[in-house]
Write a protein that holds these residues in place. Structure first.
Motif, PDB file in Angstrom:
ATOM      1  N   ARG A  22      -3.640  33.686 -30.348  1.00  0.00           N
ATOM      2  CA  ARG A  22      -2.685  33.048 -31.268  1.00  0.00           C
ATOM      3  C   ARG A  22      -1.317  33.006 -30.584  1.00  0.00           C
ATOM      4  N   LEU A  25       4.677  30.584 -32.009  1.00  0.00           N
ATOM      5  CA  LEU A  25       5.249  29.301 -32.411  1.00  0.00           C
ATOM      6  C   LEU A  25       6.609  29.113 -31.731  1.00  0.00           C
ATOM      7  N   VAL A  29      10.261  26.129 -35.371  1.00  0.00           N
ATOM      8  CA  VAL A  29       9.246  25.819 -36.388  1.00  0.00           C
ATOM      9  C   VAL A  29       9.394  26.668 -37.658  1.00  0.00           C
ATOM     10  N   VAL A  70       3.081  22.672 -38.868  1.00  0.00           N
ATOM     11  CA  VAL A  70       2.494  23.914 -38.336  1.00  0.00           C
ATOM     12  C   VAL A  70       1.107  23.646 -37.767  1.00  0.00           C
ATOM     13  N   VAL A  73       1.476  21.812 -34.383  1.00  0.00           N
ATOM     14  CA  VAL A  73       1.919  22.699 -33.306  1.00  0.00           C
ATOM     15  C   VAL A  73       0.781  23.613 -32.890  1.00  0.00           C
ATOM     16  N   ARG A  74       0.070  24.148 -33.861  1.00  0.00           N
ATOM     17  CA  ARG A  74      -1.071  25.017 -33.535  1.00  0.00           C
ATOM     18  C   ARG A  74      -2.159  24.249 -32.775  1.00  0.00           C
ATOM     19  N   GLN A  77      -1.266  23.857 -29.221  1.00  0.00           N
ATOM     20  CA  GLN A  77      -1.395  25.130 -28.517  1.00  0.00           C
ATOM     21  C   GLN A  77      -2.853  25.487 -28.263  1.00  0.00           C
ATOM     22  N   LEU A 131       5.825  32.966 -40.665  1.00  0.00           N
ATOM     23  CA  LEU A 131       5.763  32.196 -39.436  1.00  0.00           C
ATOM     24  C   LEU A 131       6.541  32.868 -38.314  1.00  0.00           C
ATOM     25  N   ASN A 134       5.008  35.266 -35.590  1.00  0.00           N
ATOM     26  CA  ASN A 134       4.342  34.750 -34.402  1.00  0.00           C
ATOM     27  C   ASN A 134       5.297  34.028 -33.464  1.00  0.00           C
ATOM     28  N   ALA A 135       6.598  34.160 -33.682  1.00  0.00           N
ATOM     29  CA  ALA A 135       7.574  33.488 -32.821  1.00  0.00           C
ATOM     30  C   ALA A 135       7.780  34.305 -31.546  1.00  0.00           C
TER      31      ALA A 135
END
Length: 141
Positions: A22, A25, A29, A70, A73-74, A77, A131, A134-135
């Motif tokens: 994972r 982000l 975001v 989101v 973006v995921r 990735q 969110l 996970n930055a």
């Protein structure tokens, strides 16, 4: 090898796996999505004399746009989609239906605007926190 040594060796391996499974982000975001979701909730405010659907539909578009952001973006990735639990889906649908129905109810008063604004701020804070975990540079446990 004792249990404490094994645990200390597995910690970095677990963090490495989490980071690769994972990826973080981008920094922009979480705040953008938080504002979009918060505004979507705040737009559900009942309006006296204006039973139109414009504000609730704009709120729905904002919420769907934040979700799409989101998800996009995921996807870029390479992160696989998460499976949504039926309980979370039912709770979300119930909350959306309750907010939207109360905004269409012509007998409701606009004295509750502060409640919808407060709910929007709370939702924005929760989305940002969730969110932000996970930055890049965030301290995850």
């Amino acid at each position: 090898m004792d249990a404490a040594e094994t645990r200390s060796n597995l910690g970095p391996a677990r963090r490495s796996h989490d980071a690769s499974a994972r990826p973080p982000l981008p920094l922009w975001v979480p705040p953008v999505c938080a504002v979009m979701f918060g505004a979507a909730v705040a737009l559900q405010t009942p309006r006296d004399g204006m039973p139109g659907l414009t504000a609730p539909l704009v709120g729905l578009v904002l919420a769907l746009g934040a979700y799409a952001l989101v998800t996009g973006v995921r996807a870029r990735q390479g992160t696989p989609k998460r499976r949504v639990s039926p309980a979370a889906l039912a709770a979300t649908a119930t909350g959306v239906a309750a907010f939207s129905t109360s905004s269409l109810n012509s007998t409701s008063t606009s004295d509750l605007r502060w409640l919808y604004l407060a709910a929007g701020v709370v939702v924005a804070g929760i989305v940002w926190y969730r969110l932000q975990r996970n930055a890049p540079g965030s301290a995850r446990s």
